[in-house]
Design a protein around this motif. Structure first.
Motif, mmCIF file in Angstrom:
data_model
loop_
_atom_site.group_PDB
_atom_site.id
_atom_site.type_symbol
_atom_site.label_atom_id
_atom_site.label_comp_id
_atom_site.label_asym_id
_atom_site.label_seq_id
_atom_site.Cartn_x
_atom_site.Cartn_y
_atom_site.Cartn_z
ATOM 1 N N GLY A 182 -36.811 -70.989 -38.155
ATOM 2 C CA GLY A 182 -36.399 -70.911 -36.758
ATOM 3 C C GLY A 182 -35.695 -72.188 -36.308
ATOM 4 O O GLY A 182 -35.156 -72.954 -37.114
ATOM 5 N N ALA A 206 -35.395 -62.739 -31.677
ATOM 6 C CA ALA A 206 -36.466 -63.573 -32.228
ATOM 7 C C ALA A 206 -37.481 -63.915 -31.147
ATOM 8 O O ALA A 206 -37.132 -64.123 -29.976
ATOM 9 C CB ALA A 206 -35.892 -64.849 -32.824
ATOM 10 N N ALA A 254 -40.097 -72.768 -40.944
ATOM 11 C CA ALA A 254 -40.233 -71.311 -41.027
ATOM 12 C C ALA A 254 -38.904 -70.591 -40.903
ATOM 13 O O ALA A 254 -38.861 -69.359 -40.984
ATOM 14 C CB ALA A 254 -41.192 -70.826 -39.937
ATOM 15 N N GLU A 258 -39.163 -73.181 -29.034
ATOM 16 C CA GLU A 258 -39.096 -72.908 -30.468
ATOM 17 C C GLU A 258 -39.027 -71.405 -30.696
ATOM 18 O O GLU A 258 -39.836 -70.650 -30.131
ATOM 19 C CB GLU A 258 -40.313 -73.506 -31.169
ATOM 20 C CG GLU A 258 -40.341 -73.269 -32.665
ATOM 21 C CD GLU A 258 -41.567 -73.871 -33.324
ATOM 22 O OE1 GLU A 258 -41.804 -73.587 -34.515
ATOM 23 O OE2 GLU A 258 -42.294 -74.622 -32.634
ATOM 24 N N ASN A 259 -38.090 -70.978 -31.494
ATOM 25 C CA ASN A 259 -37.967 -69.558 -31.816
ATOM 26 C C ASN A 259 -38.280 -69.321 -33.282
ATOM 27 O O ASN A 259 -38.043 -70.179 -34.134
ATOM 28 C CB ASN A 259 -36.561 -69.047 -31.487
ATOM 29 C CG ASN A 259 -35.488 -69.711 -32.324
ATOM 30 O OD1 ASN A 259 -35.001 -70.783 -31.977
ATOM 31 N ND2 ASN A 259 -35.099 -69.074 -33.430
ATOM 32 N N GLU A 260 -38.832 -68.125 -33.521
ATOM 33 C CA GLU A 260 -39.121 -67.726 -34.890
ATOM 34 C C GLU A 260 -37.844 -67.231 -35.552
ATOM 35 O O GLU A 260 -36.813 -67.079 -34.889
ATOM 36 C CB GLU A 260 -40.194 -66.639 -34.878
ATOM 37 C CG GLU A 260 -41.519 -67.115 -34.269
ATOM 38 C CD GLU A 260 -42.542 -65.997 -34.232
ATOM 39 O OE1 GLU A 260 -42.195 -64.857 -34.633
ATOM 40 O OE2 GLU A 260 -43.682 -66.256 -33.787
#
Length: 441
Positions: free
Chosen positions: A431, A368, A429, A386-388
């Motif tokens: 994440g 990600a 989203a 923050e990761n998707e």
């Protein structure tokens, strides 16, 4: 070991109102002697009063035996002694009664009033007795002898027992006060010892938690990257040998770095200086304040090891992100504000938060895209990772990295220990976001 008031109360083994048998025997002996004295003095009293001698003897026995009650009712004993003074009886009972009265915990005005009554009564009886003796010719001294004999006799029979009783009573109260103070100090020392033990146990628990957190930070990130590279190496070993070699080199570098950090940390634990100082400072009871304590000699070698094992700086954040990028993660780093140096604990905590957040991405969202934001503010430093949402399939997802659930807890403990704020949770989203704000003071 002192004896507490409760223990002294339970130690009362004497009969009736006596605390000990020894006291009962003493009072019984004094009462017997007083009764015999009053009985002997009752014979001339009966003859002078014109009553049967047996009545005088019985009266003397009954009056003298009142001394048995001196510990229970000292006022009654003194009043009886004053009452039989005109009959020239109860000299021993008067002396012992005055002593007991003065030694008892009674108001001073009562003691002074009864002592004054005894003094006046003895003075009058002595005055009359000496005048009678001089009138009968038994004494041939001058008239000056009558007041002299009455005053000296009354003072001799009243002042010494009263003064001795006052001294013994004051000393007894002083000893009781000292005993109560010793009991109180013993209880305080016991409480301080219990608190010191609790603080020592708390210090040991804190040290174990800190060591576990450090071990997790050191091992989790390096080993996670090693597992990711090993999975990628397995996937491309036959298709792209050159890439496999590069991954193998990265795995070796990660392993060596992990071993180096573990060796430094174990060196500090083996020396034990840092842990001993923290535990000692946490377990010293308040009673030792102001007492000089010998400081252990500083070992420069152990100080260097401890400084080396304290953790990385924020300046090494680029290297950390580069290692994640080499493992296949797409990392976007943005920095706001002017970079500056912070306190050692602040920089270490900020670095560890980013490191643990990236490790969690490797574990739970391999492949990600991740955004790392660092903001240098006036009085604080803020960071956000923050990761998707992770892709459905990726070569790194085959790593199957385990999770102990201690990463987020360790980050929260680090940040809150410095008075900061830590927030983590999933995004809309799909994440995951980790945010922390640490005061820069």
């Amino acid at each position: 070991m002192t004896t507490t008031g409760e223990e002294r109360t339970t130690a009362l083994t004497g009969p009736w109102w006596w605390a000990r048998w020894r006291s009962a025997v003493l009072d019984g002996s004094l009462a017997l002697v007083s009764a015999l004295e009053c009985a002997a003095e009752g014979i001339p009293f009966a003859r002078d009063a014109g009553i049967p001698v047996s009545v005088g003897i019985v009266f003397g026995l009954l009056a003298g035996s009142v001394l048995l009650l001196r510990r229970k009712w000292p006022i009654a004993v003194v009043l009886v002694a004053i009452a039989i003074t005109p009959a020239q009886m109860g000299f021993l009972m008067g002396i012992v009664g005055l002593y007991t009265l003065a030694a008892a915990e009674l108001p001073r005005r009562i003691i002074a009033a009864l002592a004054g009554m005894t003094l006046v009564g003895t003075m009058i009886v002595t005055f009359v007795r000496v005048r009678q003796d001089m009138a009968r010719g038994d004494l041939t001294l001058g008239d000056w002898f009558v007041p002299f004999a009455s005053i000296t006799t009354s003072l001799g029979l009243t002042a010494p027992p009263v003064l001795l009783g006052l001294y013994v009573g004051a000393r007894r109260r002083l000893m009781e006060s000292l005993r109560e103070r010793a009991d109180s100090l013993e209880r305080e020392l016991q409480l301080l010892a219990e608190r010191a033990e609790e603080r020592a146990e708390w210090a040991r628990n804190e040290e174990r938690t800190r060591i576990a957190r450090e071990m997790h930070d050191v091992v989790a990130h390096r080993v996670s990257l090693m597992v990711v590279h090993a999975a990628a190496l397995q996937a491309v070993a036959r298709k792209d040998p050159e890439k496999a070699v590069r991954n193998a080199v990265l795995v070796g570098d990660m392993g060596r770095q992990a071993l180096t950090e573990l060796r430094e940390m174990l060196g500090v634990l083996r020396s034990g200086n840092g842990a001993q100082r923290r535990a000692a400072s946490a377990s010293v009871p308040p009673a030792s304040v102001g007492v000089p304590v010998a400081e252990p000699e500083a070992d420069p070698r152990s100080d260097e090891d401890e400084a080396a094992a304290e953790g990385p700086y924020l300046a090494e954040l680029d290297v950390l992100i580069g290692q994640s990028a080499a493992a296949g993660m797409v990392v976007d780093l943005s920095v706001e504000g002017d970079a500056r140096s912070y306190a050692r604990a602040v920089e270490q905590t900020a670095y560890r938060v980013v490191q643990e957040a990236l490790t969690n991405v490797h574990k739970h969202a391999a492949g990600a895209k991740t955004h790392v934001r660092l903001a240098h503010r006036v009085s604080e430093i803020a960071m956000q990772v923050e990761n998707e949402p992770p892709p459905e399939l990726s070569s790194a997802s085959a790593a199957r990295l385990p999770s102990g659930g201690n990463g987020l807890l360790g980050m929260r403990e680090r940040v809150m220990a410095l008075g900061g704020v830590f927030v983590s949770g999933p995004t809309d989203a799909g994440g995951f976001r980790v945010s922390a704000v640490i005061p820069a003071v």
